[in-house]
Design a protein around this motif. Structure first.
Motif, PDB file in Angstrom:
ATOM      1  N   ARG A  56     -12.285   2.533   7.132  1.00 17.35           N
ATOM      2  CA  ARG A  56     -12.099   3.642   6.184  1.00 17.35           C
ATOM      3  C   ARG A  56     -13.032   4.821   6.462  1.00 17.35           C
ATOM      4  O   ARG A  56     -12.939   5.845   5.792  1.00 17.35           O
ATOM      5  CB  ARG A  56     -12.340   3.156   4.745  1.00 17.35           C
ATOM      6  CG  ARG A  56     -11.405   2.062   4.287  1.00 17.35           C
ATOM      7  CD  ARG A  56     -10.053   2.589   3.837  1.00 17.35           C
ATOM      8  NE  ARG A  56      -9.158   1.493   3.483  1.00 17.35           N
ATOM      9  CZ  ARG A  56      -8.063   1.183   4.165  1.00 17.35           C
ATOM     10  NH1 ARG A  56      -7.706   1.905   5.226  1.00 17.35           N
ATOM     11  NH2 ARG A  56      -7.311   0.177   3.783  1.00 17.35           N
ATOM     12  N   TRP A 101      -8.781   0.356 -14.616  1.00 16.81           N
ATOM     13  CA  TRP A 101      -8.798   0.605 -13.171  1.00 16.81           C
ATOM     14  C   TRP A 101      -8.049   1.895 -12.832  1.00 16.81           C
ATOM     15  O   TRP A 101      -6.882   2.048 -13.161  1.00 16.81           O
ATOM     16  CB  TRP A 101      -8.166  -0.568 -12.429  1.00 16.81           C
ATOM     17  CG  TRP A 101      -8.247  -0.429 -10.933  1.00 16.81           C
ATOM     18  CD1 TRP A 101      -7.229  -0.099 -10.094  1.00 16.81           C
ATOM     19  CD2 TRP A 101      -9.398  -0.604 -10.119  1.00 16.81           C
ATOM     20  NE1 TRP A 101      -7.675  -0.061  -8.806  1.00 16.81           N
ATOM     21  CE2 TRP A 101      -9.013  -0.358  -8.786  1.00 16.81           C
ATOM     22  CE3 TRP A 101     -10.735  -0.928 -10.388  1.00 16.81           C
ATOM     23  CZ2 TRP A 101      -9.914  -0.444  -7.725  1.00 16.81           C
ATOM     24  CZ3 TRP A 101     -11.624  -1.014  -9.328  1.00 16.81           C
ATOM     25  CH2 TRP A 101     -11.206  -0.769  -8.024  1.00 16.81           C
ATOM     26  N   THR A 137      -9.990  -6.645  -3.078  1.00 21.41           N
ATOM     27  CA  THR A 137      -9.564  -8.044  -3.193  1.00 21.41           C
ATOM     28  C   THR A 137      -9.952  -8.817  -1.940  1.00 21.41           C
ATOM     29  O   THR A 137     -10.526  -9.912  -2.006  1.00 21.41           O
ATOM     30  CB  THR A 137      -8.035  -8.121  -3.378  1.00 21.41           C
ATOM     31  OG1 THR A 137      -7.699  -7.422  -4.572  1.00 21.41           O
ATOM     32  CG2 THR A 137      -7.558  -9.547  -3.475  1.00 21.41           C
ATOM     33  N   LEU A 138      -9.646  -8.232  -0.772  1.00 18.71           N
ATOM     34  CA  LEU A 138      -9.969  -8.925   0.481  1.00 18.71           C
ATOM     35  C   LEU A 138     -11.469  -9.017   0.685  1.00 18.71           C
ATOM     36  O   LEU A 138     -11.993 -10.074   1.051  1.00 18.71           O
ATOM     37  CB  LEU A 138      -9.321  -8.209   1.668  1.00 18.71           C
ATOM     38  CG  LEU A 138      -7.807  -8.410   1.773  1.00 18.71           C
ATOM     39  CD1 LEU A 138      -7.235  -7.597   2.934  1.00 18.71           C
ATOM     40  CD2 LEU A 138      -7.466  -9.892   1.951  1.00 18.71           C
ATOM     41  N   PHE A 163     -12.860  -9.282 -10.068  1.00 13.44           N
ATOM     42  CA  PHE A 163     -11.409  -9.346 -10.239  1.00 13.44           C
ATOM     43  C   PHE A 163     -10.982  -8.793 -11.591  1.00 13.44           C
ATOM     44  O   PHE A 163      -9.974  -8.088 -11.690  1.00 13.44           O
ATOM     45  CB  PHE A 163     -10.917 -10.798 -10.098  1.00 13.44           C
ATOM     46  CG  PHE A 163     -10.421 -11.074  -8.733  1.00 13.44           C
ATOM     47  CD1 PHE A 163      -9.147 -11.564  -8.511  1.00 13.44           C
ATOM     48  CD2 PHE A 163     -11.237 -10.793  -7.645  1.00 13.44           C
ATOM     49  CE1 PHE A 163      -8.698 -11.787  -7.229  1.00 13.44           C
ATOM     50  CE2 PHE A 163     -10.795 -11.010  -6.362  1.00 13.44           C
ATOM     51  CZ  PHE A 163      -9.523 -11.514  -6.151  1.00 13.44           C
ATOM     52  N   VAL A 214     -10.929  -5.074 -11.338  1.00 16.08           N
ATOM     53  CA  VAL A 214      -9.817  -4.539 -10.542  1.00 16.08           C
ATOM     54  C   VAL A 214      -8.485  -4.684 -11.291  1.00 16.08           C
ATOM     55  O   VAL A 214      -7.629  -3.792 -11.260  1.00 16.08           O
ATOM     56  CB  VAL A 214      -9.740  -5.256  -9.172  1.00 16.08           C
ATOM     57  CG1 VAL A 214      -8.488  -4.844  -8.417  1.00 16.08           C
ATOM     58  CG2 VAL A 214     -10.986  -4.960  -8.341  1.00 16.08           C
ATOM     59  N   MET A 215      -8.330  -5.806 -11.981  1.00 18.62           N
ATOM     60  CA  MET A 215      -7.066  -6.063 -12.685  1.00 18.62           C
ATOM     61  C   MET A 215      -7.045  -5.440 -14.084  1.00 18.62           C
ATOM     62  O   MET A 215      -6.022  -5.511 -14.774  1.00 18.62           O
ATOM     63  CB  MET A 215      -6.874  -7.582 -12.847  1.00 18.62           C
ATOM     64  CG  MET A 215      -6.878  -8.345 -11.537  1.00 18.62           C
ATOM     65  SD  MET A 215      -5.190  -8.646 -10.961  1.00 18.62           S
ATOM     66  CE  MET A 215      -5.265 -10.362 -10.519  1.00 18.62           C
ATOM     67  N   THR A 234      -1.828  -9.678  -2.059  1.00 22.47           N
ATOM     68  CA  THR A 234      -2.837  -9.553  -1.013  1.00 22.47           C
ATOM     69  C   THR A 234      -3.441 -10.915  -0.686  1.00 22.47           C
ATOM     70  O   THR A 234      -3.556 -11.311   0.479  1.00 22.47           O
ATOM     71  CB  THR A 234      -3.959  -8.604  -1.469  1.00 22.47           C
ATOM     72  OG1 THR A 234      -3.380  -7.329  -1.738  1.00 22.47           O
ATOM     73  CG2 THR A 234      -5.035  -8.465  -0.411  1.00 22.47           C
ATOM     74  N   GLY A 268      -6.274   3.042  -8.004  1.00 22.63           N
ATOM     75  CA  GLY A 268      -5.032   2.821  -7.280  1.00 22.63           C
ATOM     76  C   GLY A 268      -4.958   1.496  -6.563  1.00 22.63           C
ATOM     77  O   GLY A 268      -5.911   0.701  -6.548  1.00 22.63           O
ATOM     78  N   VAL A 269      -3.784   1.267  -5.968  1.00 19.10           N
ATOM     79  CA  VAL A 269      -3.456  -0.018  -5.369  1.00 19.10           C
ATOM     80  C   VAL A 269      -4.215  -0.233  -4.057  1.00 19.10           C
ATOM     81  O   VAL A 269      -4.706  -1.322  -3.782  1.00 19.10           O
ATOM     82  CB  VAL A 269      -1.934  -0.109  -5.129  1.00 19.10           C
ATOM     83  CG1 VAL A 269      -1.592  -1.284  -4.250  1.00 19.10           C
ATOM     84  CG2 VAL A 269      -1.199  -0.203  -6.459  1.00 19.10           C
ATOM     85  N   SER A 270      -4.328   0.807  -3.255  1.00 21.37           N
ATOM     86  CA  SER A 270      -4.919   0.646  -1.931  1.00 21.37           C
ATOM     87  C   SER A 270      -6.385   0.181  -2.034  1.00 21.37           C
ATOM     88  O   SER A 270      -6.800  -0.758  -1.348  1.00 21.37           O
ATOM     89  CB  SER A 270      -4.801   1.973  -1.190  1.00 21.37           C
ATOM     90  OG  SER A 270      -5.510   1.925  -0.005  1.00 21.37           O
ATOM     91  N   ALA A 297      -7.624  -1.367  -4.567  1.00 20.00           N
ATOM     92  CA  ALA A 297      -7.592  -2.719  -5.143  1.00 20.00           C
ATOM     93  C   ALA A 297      -7.375  -3.769  -4.060  1.00 20.00           C
ATOM     94  O   ALA A 297      -7.994  -4.832  -4.068  1.00 20.00           O
ATOM     95  CB  ALA A 297      -6.497  -2.814  -6.210  1.00 20.00           C
ATOM     96  N   VAL A 298      -6.498  -3.452  -3.118  1.00 18.78           N
ATOM     97  CA  VAL A 298      -6.220  -4.387  -2.016  1.00 18.78           C
ATOM     98  C   VAL A 298      -7.471  -4.572  -1.145  1.00 18.78           C
ATOM     99  O   VAL A 298      -7.855  -5.704  -0.826  1.00 18.78           O
ATOM    100  CB  VAL A 298      -5.015  -3.881  -1.181  1.00 18.78           C
ATOM    101  CG1 VAL A 298      -4.898  -4.649   0.134  1.00 18.78           C
ATOM    102  CG2 VAL A 298      -3.724  -3.998  -1.991  1.00 18.78           C
ATOM    103  N   ASP A 299      -8.106  -3.470  -0.778  1.00 21.23           N
ATOM    104  CA  ASP A 299      -9.350  -3.558   0.014  1.00 21.23           C
ATOM    105  C   ASP A 299     -10.380  -4.432  -0.690  1.00 21.23           C
ATOM    106  O   ASP A 299     -11.021  -5.293  -0.072  1.00 21.23           O
ATOM    107  CB  ASP A 299      -9.977  -2.160   0.194  1.00 21.23           C
ATOM    108  CG  ASP A 299      -9.329  -1.384   1.334  1.00 21.23           C
ATOM    109  OD1 ASP A 299      -8.607  -2.005   2.148  1.00 21.23           O
ATOM    110  OD2 ASP A 299      -9.541  -0.167   1.410  1.00 21.23           O
ATOM    111  N   MET A 351       0.815  -1.209   0.000  1.00 23.15           N
ATOM    112  CA  MET A 351       0.000   0.000   0.000  1.00 23.15           C
ATOM    113  C   MET A 351       0.861   1.277   0.000  1.00 23.15           C
ATOM    114  O   MET A 351       0.305   2.386  -0.079  1.00 23.15           O
ATOM    115  CB  MET A 351      -0.889   0.030   1.253  1.00 23.15           C
ATOM    116  CG  MET A 351      -1.793  -1.176   1.406  1.00 23.15           C
ATOM    117  SD  MET A 351      -3.451  -0.836   0.794  1.00 23.15           S
ATOM    118  CE  MET A 351      -4.467  -1.457   2.110  1.00 23.15           C
TER     119      MET A 351
END
Lengths: 218, 218
Positions: free
Chosen positions: B107, B173, B184-185, B165, B168-169, A184, B176-178, B180-182, A169
Motif C-alpha cells: 500500500r 466503521w 482482517t488478514l 474484529f 471492523v464489523m 476474506t 470501507g471494505v478494502s 476492512a479486508v486488509d 474489493m
C-alpha cells in the motif's frame, strides 16, 4: 528385519493416505455446508475433526516407534521424518476444513455467502477436494511427477482466490463490510488448505529425489 | 559419546533460540513498518526472511545428523523430533512477519491502517514480540512453568484480535471494505504468529514432561 521395517514404512504411508481421504471429505462436506447453510453437515465436520487429530497422533507415534526401534539412516530416515511433517500438514488441512464448517455454523440460519460469490467457493471447494484426492494417490504411489504437477492445481486455487478478492474489493460490492470480512477469512482458509497440500507433495519429491523442489511459493 | 551428544542437543536448542530472536525482530520491524508506512524497513524484513528459512534448514539438517549418527531413543528422540517441529513453527512465524511487511509495502506510500485501529496493531505487535522473547528464554531454559504461562500472553492476543474484529464489523466503521479486508488478514497474521509460539511452547512441555498439554486452543 528389513522386511518388517518396509512393512512399517508402508503402513505409515497408508495412514497418511487415509488422513488425506479424511481431510478431503471434511473439506467437501464443509463446502457443501457453507454453500447450503446446512447446520447438521457443518456439525458433523466439526465432530469428525477429532478423528483427524487422532490419526495424526497415531501416525506420529508409529513414526517414533520406527525411529526408536529401527534407527533408520539416509533415505529411510528422510522418509520417516517426512511422514511426521506430512501428518502435521494434513492435520492442519483438517483444521482449515473445520474453520469453514464453523463459519457456516456461526451464521446459521443466515447463509454466509452472498449469491454472487457462491460460485467461487464452489470452485475452490472442488479444487481443494481434487488436491486431497491427488495427494492420496501420490502418497500411495510416491509418483514424483504427479507430486510436482500438484502445484498446477494450487495455481488454480490462487487464481480463484485472487478473483474472489477483486470481487470483494470491487466498486460493485454491495454486501457490506461484515460479509467482506467473512469471505476474506474463508478465502484464506481454502488458499492455506491448498498450500499445505503442496507442502506435503514437495516433501514427497524430497523423499524420492533427495532434493527439495526449489520453486518457492510466491 | 554421551557428552558429544549432549553438546549437539545444546547446539540445537541454541539454534532454535536464535531463530526466535530473528522472528521476534522481524515482527517488531514489520509492525513498525506497518504503523509508520516505512518502506525501507518493510523491505529489510522481506529480505531478511531468507535468513530465517536458512536457519530452519540448518537446524533440520543438524537434527537429521543427530538422528542418523546417534540413533537416540525415548526422551532424547522426543527432543530431537520436537526440534524439527519447533523449527517449522518458527519459520512460519517468520513468514507471518513477512506477510505483515508485504502488506505495508503493497500500500506504500498509503498507510494500510486507519488511525483508529493503529493502537490495536501496536499492541498486537508488542504481544507478538513478547511471545518471541519469552520463547527464546523457554528454549534456553526448558522451563515448563514458563512454557505453560505462554498461553496467557496468547489469550491477550486473542482478546485484541476479537476487539479489532468488533471495530471492523461495527456500525461506526467508516473506512470501507478494502481497508476492512486488509485489516482482517493482518489481524489473522498476528493471531497465527501467537498460535505458533504457543505450539512451540507446548512441544517443550511435551519434551520435558513426556505429555502433551491437554488444553487445546479454542
Amino acid at each position: 528385519m528389513r522386511e518388517a521395517y518396509q512393512e512399517q514404512l508402508d503402513k505409515l504411508a497408508e495412514e497418511l493416505a487415509a488422513m488425506s481421504t479424511m481431510v478431503g471429505n471434511a473439506m467437501e462436506q464443509a463446502t457443501t455446508a457453507l454453500l447450503g447453510a446446512d447446520l447438521s453437515l457443518a456439525e458433523q465436520v466439526i465432530d469428525d475433526d477429532m478423528k483427524v487429530d487422532e490419526a495424526r497422533a497415531r501416525c506420529e507415534e508409529h513414526a517414533f516407534g520406527l525411529l526408536a526401534l529401527q534407527a533408520p539412516v539416509a533415505g529411510d530416515l528422510r522418509t520417516v521424518i517426512s511422514t511426521i511433517h506430512a501428518a502435521e500438514s494434513l492435520e492442519r488441512m483438517g483444521d482449515l476444513a473445520l474453520h469453514v464448517a464453523k463459519a457456516a455454523r456461526r451464521r446459521h440460519p443466515q447463509p454466509v455467502l452472498p449469491e454472487d460469490v457462491k460460485t467461487y467457493f464452489s470452485q475452490m471447494g472442488q479444487v481443494a477436494v481434487q488436491l486431497a484426492n491427488r495427494l492420496n494417490q501420490i502418497l500411495r504411489t510416491q509418483d514424483v511427477q504427479q507430486a510436482r504437477d500438484l502445484e498446477v492445481d494450487d495455481d488454480e486455487m490462487d487464481d480463484l482466490h485472487r478473483h474472489l478478492f477483486s470481487v470483494v474489493m470491487g466498486a460493485e460490492w454491495s454486501h457490506g463490510v461484515s460479509a467482506a470480512v467473512d469471505i476474506t477469512l474463508l478465502g484464506r482458509f481454502y488458499e492455506r488448505y491448498a498450500d499445505h497440500a503442496v507442502s506435503v507433495a514437495r516433501r514427497i519429491v524430497y523423499v524420492v529425489t533427495g532434493t527439495m523442489p526449489t520453486s518457492e511459493r510466491p
